[in-house]
Scaffold this motif. Sequence first.
Motif, PDB file in Angstrom:
ATOM      1  N   ASP A  29      63.843  -0.379  54.631  1.00  0.00           N
ATOM      2  CA  ASP A  29      63.978  -1.191  53.417  1.00  0.00           C
ATOM      3  C   ASP A  29      62.805  -2.154  53.328  1.00  0.00           C
ATOM      4  O   ASP A  29      62.920  -3.335  53.623  1.00  0.00           O
ATOM      5  CB  ASP A  29      65.310  -1.939  53.458  1.00  0.00           C
ATOM      6  N   GLN A  30      61.671  -1.659  52.912  1.00  0.00           N
ATOM      7  CA  GLN A  30      60.459  -2.470  52.841  1.00  0.00           C
ATOM      8  C   GLN A  30      60.448  -3.258  51.538  1.00  0.00           C
ATOM      9  O   GLN A  30      60.386  -2.680  50.459  1.00  0.00           O
ATOM     10  CB  GLN A  30      59.219  -1.583  52.945  1.00  0.00           C
ATOM     11  N   VAL A  31      60.515  -4.570  51.667  1.00  0.00           N
ATOM     12  CA  VAL A  31      60.485  -5.435  50.496  1.00  0.00           C
ATOM     13  C   VAL A  31      59.047  -5.743  50.096  1.00  0.00           C
ATOM     14  O   VAL A  31      58.728  -5.878  48.916  1.00  0.00           O
ATOM     15  CB  VAL A  31      61.266  -6.730  50.791  1.00  0.00           C
ATOM     16  N   ILE A  32      58.165  -5.845  51.092  1.00  0.00           N
ATOM     17  CA  ILE A  32      56.738  -6.034  50.862  1.00  0.00           C
ATOM     18  C   ILE A  32      56.001  -4.894  51.547  1.00  0.00           C
ATOM     19  O   ILE A  32      56.228  -4.615  52.733  1.00  0.00           O
ATOM     20  CB  ILE A  32      56.246  -7.389  51.426  1.00  0.00           C
ATOM     21  N   ASP A  33      55.152  -4.209  50.809  1.00  0.00           N
ATOM     22  CA  ASP A  33      54.416  -3.065  51.353  1.00  0.00           C
ATOM     23  C   ASP A  33      52.951  -3.193  50.951  1.00  0.00           C
ATOM     24  O   ASP A  33      52.617  -3.146  49.764  1.00  0.00           O
ATOM     25  CB  ASP A  33      55.005  -1.757  50.814  1.00  0.00           C
ATOM     26  N   ALA A  85      53.869  -4.206  56.466  1.00  0.00           N
ATOM     27  CA  ALA A  85      55.101  -4.133  55.681  1.00  0.00           C
ATOM     28  C   ALA A  85      56.081  -5.168  56.201  1.00  0.00           C
ATOM     29  O   ALA A  85      56.072  -5.521  57.379  1.00  0.00           O
ATOM     30  CB  ALA A  85      55.701  -2.730  55.759  1.00  0.00           C
ATOM     31  N   VAL A  86      56.938  -5.657  55.312  1.00  0.00           N
ATOM     32  CA  VAL A  86      57.947  -6.650  55.660  1.00  0.00           C
ATOM     33  C   VAL A  86      59.291  -6.142  55.171  1.00  0.00           C
ATOM     34  O   VAL A  86      59.434  -5.768  54.009  1.00  0.00           O
ATOM     35  CB  VAL A  86      57.640  -8.027  55.030  1.00  0.00           C
ATOM     36  N   GLY A  87      60.281  -6.125  56.056  1.00  0.00           N
ATOM     37  CA  GLY A  87      61.601  -5.622  55.714  1.00  0.00           C
ATOM     38  C   GLY A  87      62.487  -6.689  55.099  1.00  0.00           C
ATOM     39  O   GLY A  87      62.215  -7.890  55.195  1.00  0.00           O
ATOM     40  N   ARG A  88      63.575  -6.248  54.485  1.00  0.00           N
ATOM     41  CA  ARG A  88      64.512  -7.177  53.856  1.00  0.00           C
ATOM     42  C   ARG A  88      65.127  -8.097  54.911  1.00  0.00           C
ATOM     43  O   ARG A  88      65.553  -7.662  55.972  1.00  0.00           O
ATOM     44  CB  ARG A  88      65.605  -6.414  53.122  1.00  0.00           C
ATOM     45  N   GLY A  89      65.162  -9.395  54.607  1.00  0.00           N
ATOM     46  CA  GLY A  89      65.741 -10.354  55.522  1.00  0.00           C
ATOM     47  C   GLY A  89      64.873 -10.668  56.726  1.00  0.00           C
ATOM     48  O   GLY A  89      65.334 -11.306  57.670  1.00  0.00           O
ATOM     49  N   GLU A 143      47.957 -14.629  47.425  1.00  0.00           N
ATOM     50  CA  GLU A 143      47.790 -14.683  45.971  1.00  0.00           C
ATOM     51  C   GLU A 143      47.964 -13.305  45.338  1.00  0.00           C
ATOM     52  O   GLU A 143      48.482 -13.191  44.216  1.00  0.00           O
ATOM     53  CB  GLU A 143      46.415 -15.264  45.635  1.00  0.00           C
ATOM     54  N   VAL A 144      47.542 -12.264  46.025  1.00  0.00           N
ATOM     55  CA  VAL A 144      47.747 -10.908  45.511  1.00  0.00           C
ATOM     56  C   VAL A 144      49.236 -10.555  45.531  1.00  0.00           C
ATOM     57  O   VAL A 144      49.778 -10.004  44.569  1.00  0.00           O
ATOM     58  CB  VAL A 144      46.939  -9.893  46.333  1.00  0.00           C
ATOM     59  N   LEU A 145      49.915 -10.883  46.630  1.00  0.00           N
ATOM     60  CA  LEU A 145      51.340 -10.576  46.744  1.00  0.00           C
ATOM     61  C   LEU A 145      52.157 -11.337  45.711  1.00  0.00           C
ATOM     62  O   LEU A 145      53.181 -10.849  45.221  1.00  0.00           O
ATOM     63  CB  LEU A 145      51.832 -10.914  48.149  1.00  0.00           C
ATOM     64  N   GLU A 146      51.714 -12.550  45.377  1.00  0.00           N
ATOM     65  CA  GLU A 146      52.433 -13.369  44.403  1.00  0.00           C
ATOM     66  C   GLU A 146      52.139 -12.958  42.963  1.00  0.00           C
ATOM     67  O   GLU A 146      52.733 -13.506  42.026  1.00  0.00           O
ATOM     68  CB  GLU A 146      52.056 -14.835  44.604  1.00  0.00           C
ATOM     69  N   GLY A 147      51.214 -12.031  42.775  1.00  0.00           N
ATOM     70  CA  GLY A 147      50.869 -11.588  41.430  1.00  0.00           C
ATOM     71  C   GLY A 147      49.876 -12.477  40.730  1.00  0.00           C
ATOM     72  O   GLY A 147      49.666 -12.354  39.517  1.00  0.00           O
ATOM     73  N   ARG A 183      52.965  -3.556  46.919  1.00  0.00           N
ATOM     74  CA  ARG A 183      54.259  -3.510  46.249  1.00  0.00           C
ATOM     75  C   ARG A 183      55.149  -4.631  46.784  1.00  0.00           C
ATOM     76  O   ARG A 183      55.235  -4.837  47.990  1.00  0.00           O
ATOM     77  CB  ARG A 183      54.956  -2.160  46.473  1.00  0.00           C
ATOM     78  N   VAL A 184      55.809  -5.336  45.874  1.00  0.00           N
ATOM     79  CA  VAL A 184      56.795  -6.347  46.213  1.00  0.00           C
ATOM     80  C   VAL A 184      58.075  -5.966  45.491  1.00  0.00           C
ATOM     81  O   VAL A 184      58.068  -5.801  44.261  1.00  0.00           O
ATOM     82  CB  VAL A 184      56.335  -7.764  45.788  1.00  0.00           C
ATOM     83  N   LEU A 185      59.152  -5.752  46.246  1.00  0.00           N
ATOM     84  CA  LEU A 185      60.414  -5.290  45.680  1.00  0.00           C
ATOM     85  C   LEU A 185      60.208  -3.986  44.910  1.00  0.00           C
ATOM     86  O   LEU A 185      60.821  -3.745  43.870  1.00  0.00           O
ATOM     87  CB  LEU A 185      61.026  -6.375  44.785  1.00  0.00           C
ATOM     88  N   GLY A 186      59.306  -3.156  45.433  1.00  0.00           N
ATOM     89  CA  GLY A 186      59.056  -1.840  44.855  1.00  0.00           C
ATOM     90  C   GLY A 186      58.167  -1.823  43.640  1.00  0.00           C
ATOM     91  O   GLY A 186      57.950  -0.763  43.045  1.00  0.00           O
ATOM     92  N   ARG A 187      57.612  -2.982  43.237  1.00  0.00           N
ATOM     93  CA  ARG A 187      56.795  -3.057  42.023  1.00  0.00           C
ATOM     94  C   ARG A 187      55.433  -3.672  42.307  1.00  0.00           C
ATOM     95  O   ARG A 187      55.241  -4.367  43.296  1.00  0.00           O
ATOM     96  CB  ARG A 187      57.519  -3.871  40.942  1.00  0.00           C
ATOM     97  N   ASN A 188      54.514  -3.398  41.401  1.00  0.00           N
ATOM     98  CA  ASN A 188      53.193  -3.994  41.468  1.00  0.00           C
ATOM     99  C   ASN A 188      53.299  -5.445  40.991  1.00  0.00           C
ATOM    100  O   ASN A 188      53.610  -5.687  39.824  1.00  0.00           O
ATOM    101  CB  ASN A 188      52.215  -3.221  40.582  1.00  0.00           C
TER     102      ASN A 188
END
Length: 327
Positions: free
Chosen positions: A3-7, A28-32, A50-54, A64-69
């Motif tokens: 369950d990768q929340v951040i990839d 990658a970072v998993g949920r929780g 800054e990239v991860l935060e959009g 990908r964060v929560l499966g989205r760009n």
Amino acid sequence: MTDQVIDVSELRRVYGGGFEAVRGISFAVGRGELFALLGTNGAGKTSTLEVLEGLAAPAAGRVRVLGRNPYTERAEVRPRIGVMLQEGGFPSELTVLETVRMWAGCTSGARPVGEALEIVGLGKRHGVRVKQLSGGEKRRLDLALALLGRPEVLFLDEPTTGLDAEGRRETWELVRALRDEGTTVLLTTHYLEEAEQLADRLAILHEGRIAAEGRVADVVAAQPSHVAFDLPEGYFLGDLPPLAELGVTGHEMTGRRVRLRTNELQRAATGLLLWARDADIALGGLDVRAASLEEAFLRIAREAGQGQGTEAGAGADMGTAKAEVAA
């Protein structure tokens, strides 16, 4: 990790003039999970965040964060994340309560304002103007705003800068509680003790690349432990038991001070103490120390710099790293 929340895959970040701040990193970072990004100044931590935060698009790679760009699908990602920047930039004339109310008005599904302030310990400071807050209180206000939307993913960029020891530990407890409730946390910090206390896993960045990654215990265990002591007058290094038999992998000697490196701390310390007992001598200034994240961080920064053929640059980074550790 199922369950990768951040990839993050082969992320690159390039600034004007061609400066490459992030040079193809993947993690990658998993949920929780609480994941810490560490590094010396200029290592690429904030550029990655800054990239991860959009807030910025990558020059190359996939994020990908929560499966989205997070950049092209920011409208879908932003309501589900919380962001605590290094500086909030609040209007100085507003009170704490007015600031949080203003922010709550722009936040989908915001928790009650009073609840947000109580969580970070600012409940009794609600009527104080922002300009009258201490540096630590402003950081708490930053955190309150990041938590308003009950985020699934929380980005914390140097969250305890300016806090005293008590405030820092209270923030740690809050972050632990959020993680235990299932919030995924990505943290950058210059406080190595903070990372050691909080992180499930971490990555150490050096000049835009990942120099080490893994569970905190594994990163620390990869570094040697130390036994240091003062040799009594009349004794010499050659009088010690054979160092190889003690599990010693290296040593230094400055005057009478001996420092042994080992990956078998109990074996080395036991053999040395038995020798001292049998010789009926006292080892002055005896210091038996397991490897720490601070030592791992400094060694990795130094070795990464040497491996890239930038010995002078590594020396500068090491000075920066030591200053950060001491901060």
